[in-house]
Design a protein around this motif. Sequence first.
Motif, PDB file in Angstrom:
ATOM      1  N   GLN A  54       0.824  -1.206   0.000  1.00 47.29           N
ATOM      2  CA  GLN A  54       0.000   0.000   0.000  1.00 47.29           C
ATOM      3  C   GLN A  54       0.861   1.260   0.000  1.00 47.29           C
ATOM      4  OE1 GLN A  54      -2.387  -0.463   3.497  1.00 47.29           O
ATOM      5  NE2 GLN A  54      -3.911  -1.757   2.504  1.00 47.29           N
ATOM      6  N   GLN A  55       1.891   1.274   0.832  1.00 49.69           N
ATOM      7  CA  GLN A  55       2.744   2.455   0.914  1.00 49.69           C
ATOM      8  C   GLN A  55       3.548   2.654  -0.362  1.00 49.69           C
ATOM      9  OE1 GLN A  55       4.971   2.132   4.587  1.00 49.69           O
ATOM     10  NE2 GLN A  55       3.237   2.863   5.798  1.00 49.69           N
ATOM     11  N   SER A  56       3.994   1.584  -0.975  1.00 58.84           N
ATOM     12  CA  SER A  56       4.734   1.699  -2.239  1.00 58.84           C
ATOM     13  C   SER A  56       3.839   2.247  -3.343  1.00 58.84           C
ATOM     14  CB  SER A  56       5.293   0.339  -2.656  1.00 58.84           C
ATOM     15  OG  SER A  56       6.209  -0.138  -1.709  1.00 58.84           O
ATOM     16  N   ARG A  57       2.611   1.778  -3.387  1.00 52.17           N
ATOM     17  CA  ARG A  57       1.671   2.264  -4.397  1.00 52.17           C
ATOM     18  C   ARG A  57       1.410   3.762  -4.199  1.00 52.17           C
ATOM     19  NH1 ARG A  57      -2.424  -1.189  -3.555  1.00 52.17           N
ATOM     20  NH2 ARG A  57      -1.390  -2.749  -4.817  1.00 52.17           N
ATOM     21  N   SER A  58       1.209   4.160  -2.949  1.00 54.07           N
ATOM     22  CA  SER A  58       0.968   5.583  -2.656  1.00 54.07           C
ATOM     23  C   SER A  58       2.184   6.437  -3.016  1.00 54.07           C
ATOM     24  CB  SER A  58       0.639   5.772  -1.176  1.00 54.07           C
ATOM     25  OG  SER A  58      -0.525   5.074  -0.826  1.00 54.07           O
ATOM     26  N   ALA A  59       3.368   5.960  -2.694  1.00 50.14           N
ATOM     27  CA  ALA A  59       4.587   6.712  -3.008  1.00 50.14           C
ATOM     28  C   ALA A  59       4.792   6.810  -4.520  1.00 50.14           C
ATOM     29  CB  ALA A  59       5.795   6.053  -2.347  1.00 50.14           C
ATOM     30  N   ALA A  60       4.497   5.750  -5.243  1.00 51.94           N
ATOM     31  CA  ALA A  60       4.636   5.784  -6.702  1.00 51.94           C
ATOM     32  C   ALA A  60       3.661   6.791  -7.314  1.00 51.94           C
ATOM     33  CB  ALA A  60       4.406   4.397  -7.283  1.00 51.94           C
ATOM     34  N   GLU A  61       2.438   6.824  -6.801  1.00 57.50           N
ATOM     35  CA  GLU A  61       1.467   7.804  -7.300  1.00 57.50           C
ATOM     36  C   GLU A  61       1.942   9.230  -7.006  1.00 57.50           C
ATOM     37  OE1 GLU A  61      -2.250   6.783  -5.479  1.00 57.50           O
ATOM     38  OE2 GLU A  61      -2.452   4.920  -6.627  1.00 57.50           O
ATOM     39  N   PHE A  62       2.525   9.445  -5.842  1.00 55.01           N
ATOM     40  CA  PHE A  62       3.042  10.766  -5.482  1.00 55.01           C
ATOM     41  C   PHE A  62       4.181  11.163  -6.415  1.00 55.01           C
ATOM     42  CE2 PHE A  62       6.066  13.378  -3.074  1.00 55.01           C
ATOM     43  CZ  PHE A  62       5.254  14.472  -2.782  1.00 55.01           C
ATOM     44  N   LEU A  63       5.098  10.249  -6.677  1.00 54.67           N
ATOM     45  CA  LEU A  63       6.212  10.548  -7.576  1.00 54.67           C
ATOM     46  C   LEU A  63       5.730  10.807  -8.999  1.00 54.67           C
ATOM     47  CD1 LEU A  63       8.928   8.043  -6.305  1.00 54.67           C
ATOM     48  CD2 LEU A  63       8.858  10.525  -6.004  1.00 54.67           C
ATOM     49  N   LEU A  64       4.719  10.094  -9.415  1.00 57.80           N
ATOM     50  CA  LEU A  64       4.142  10.320 -10.736  1.00 57.80           C
ATOM     51  C   LEU A  64       3.537  11.728 -10.814  1.00 57.80           C
ATOM     52  CD1 LEU A  64       3.479   9.083 -13.493  1.00 57.80           C
ATOM     53  CD2 LEU A  64       1.316   8.322 -12.519  1.00 57.80           C
ATOM     54  N   ALA A  65       2.835  12.130  -9.757  1.00 57.00           N
ATOM     55  CA  ALA A  65       2.265  13.478  -9.718  1.00 57.00           C
ATOM     56  C   ALA A  65       3.375  14.528  -9.697  1.00 57.00           C
ATOM     57  CB  ALA A  65       1.361  13.632  -8.498  1.00 57.00           C
ATOM     58  N   ALA A  66       4.468  14.250  -8.991  1.00 54.98           N
ATOM     59  CA  ALA A  66       5.590  15.194  -8.938  1.00 54.98           C
ATOM     60  C   ALA A  66       6.243  15.331 -10.310  1.00 54.98           C
ATOM     61  CB  ALA A  66       6.621  14.733  -7.913  1.00 54.98           C
ATOM     62  N   GLY A  67       6.289  14.270 -11.069  1.00 58.87           N
ATOM     63  CA  GLY A  67       6.882  14.313 -12.396  1.00 58.87           C
ATOM     64  C   GLY A  67       6.056  15.089 -13.396  1.00 58.87           C
ATOM     65  N   GLU A  68       4.792  15.275 -13.117  1.00 56.91           N
ATOM     66  CA  GLU A  68       3.903  15.982 -14.033  1.00 56.91           C
ATOM     67  C   GLU A  68       3.745  17.463 -13.695  1.00 56.91           C
ATOM     68  OE1 GLU A  68       0.304  13.714 -13.821  1.00 56.91           O
ATOM     69  OE2 GLU A  68       1.115  12.084 -15.024  1.00 56.91           O
ATOM     70  N   LEU A  69       4.510  17.972 -12.752  1.00 51.64           N
ATOM     71  CA  LEU A  69       4.408  19.387 -12.362  1.00 51.64           C
ATOM     72  C   LEU A  69       4.859  20.300 -13.487  1.00 51.64           C
ATOM     73  CD1 LEU A  69       5.726  19.507  -8.703  1.00 51.64           C
ATOM     74  CD2 LEU A  69       3.403  19.751  -9.499  1.00 51.64           C
ATOM     75  N   ARG A  70       4.144  21.416 -13.638  1.00 49.54           N
ATOM     76  CA  ARG A  70       4.500  22.367 -14.678  1.00 49.54           C
ATOM     77  C   ARG A  70       4.588  23.806 -14.151  1.00 49.54           C
ATOM     78  NH1 ARG A  70       6.416  18.602 -17.159  1.00 49.54           N
ATOM     79  NH2 ARG A  70       5.144  17.304 -18.471  1.00 49.54           N
ATOM     80  N   ASP A  71       4.020  24.086 -12.976  1.00 48.20           N
ATOM     81  CA  ASP A  71       4.029  25.463 -12.473  1.00 48.20           C
ATOM     82  C   ASP A  71       4.023  25.484 -10.941  1.00 48.20           C
ATOM     83  OD1 ASP A  71       1.488  24.546 -12.017  1.00 48.20           O
ATOM     84  OD2 ASP A  71       0.464  26.105 -13.134  1.00 48.20           O
ATOM     85  N   ALA A  72       4.031  26.693 -10.373  1.00 45.25           N
ATOM     86  CA  ALA A  72       4.088  26.861  -8.918  1.00 45.25           C
ATOM     87  C   ALA A  72       2.803  26.404  -8.243  1.00 45.25           C
ATOM     88  CB  ALA A  72       4.369  28.317  -8.576  1.00 45.25           C
ATOM     89  N   ASP A  73       1.681  26.589  -8.918  1.00 40.67           N
ATOM     90  CA  ASP A  73       0.416  26.124  -8.328  1.00 40.67           C
ATOM     91  C   ASP A  73       0.411  24.604  -8.180  1.00 40.67           C
ATOM     92  OD1 ASP A  73      -0.625  28.657  -8.085  1.00 40.67           O
ATOM     93  OD2 ASP A  73      -1.567  28.621 -10.084  1.00 40.67           O
ATOM     94  N   GLY A  74       0.985  23.925  -9.121  1.00 43.07           N
ATOM     95  CA  GLY A  74       1.110  22.475  -9.038  1.00 43.07           C
ATOM     96  C   GLY A  74       1.990  22.059  -7.875  1.00 43.07           C
ATOM     97  N   LEU A  75       3.010  22.865  -7.613  1.00 40.47           N
ATOM     98  CA  LEU A  75       3.910  22.574  -6.493  1.00 40.47           C
ATOM     99  C   LEU A  75       3.179  22.708  -5.164  1.00 40.47           C
ATOM    100  CD1 LEU A  75       6.767  21.814  -5.712  1.00 40.47           C
ATOM    101  CD2 LEU A  75       7.350  24.240  -5.683  1.00 40.47           C
ATOM    102  N   ARG A  76       2.297  23.711  -5.058  1.00 36.68           N
ATOM    103  CA  ARG A  76       1.495  23.855  -3.833  1.00 36.68           C
ATOM    104  C   ARG A  76       0.581  22.648  -3.646  1.00 36.68           C
ATOM    105  NH1 ARG A  76       0.344  29.055  -5.905  1.00 36.68           N
ATOM    106  NH2 ARG A  76       2.057  30.401  -5.340  1.00 36.68           N
TER     107      ARG A  76
END
Length: 128
Positions: free
Chosen positions: A44-66
């Motif tokens: 469960q924790q690995s799946r959650s961390a992978a989803e978080f890293l995937l979301a981090a890889g798709e960042l394009r602006d400061a609002d996304g960082l927030r």
Amino acid sequence: MTQQIDTQVFAYARQFADSAFKAQALVLKGLEQAAGLQLGTLEQQSRSAAEFLLAAGELRDADGLRGLWDKGVALSRAQTEQAVALTQSLAAVGRQTAESLGALVQPLQAANDAVAATAAATRKAAAK
């Protein structure tokens, strides 16, 4: 008199071996349950961390960082809750295993007392 002691000792040894086998099975069952709980939480924790890293890889602006910051806080909270739940589950499995092992000791203690009483009676009879 010696035959009586031999019979009791062999019965005690057989009971001890049976109890040792049951104890081993209980311990292995407890270990299996603990490993299953740990692996489930890790998955469960690995799946959650992978989803978080995937979301981090798709960042394009400061609002996304927030938004990512909020997701990171939520992920941290969820993983902490999972770790606490896992610890409680592991403690319950350990307690259950210990109680089962304690129940196995009771008949052995009674058999041990019977063999000791017979041996003491034999010594007393031999001393006369």
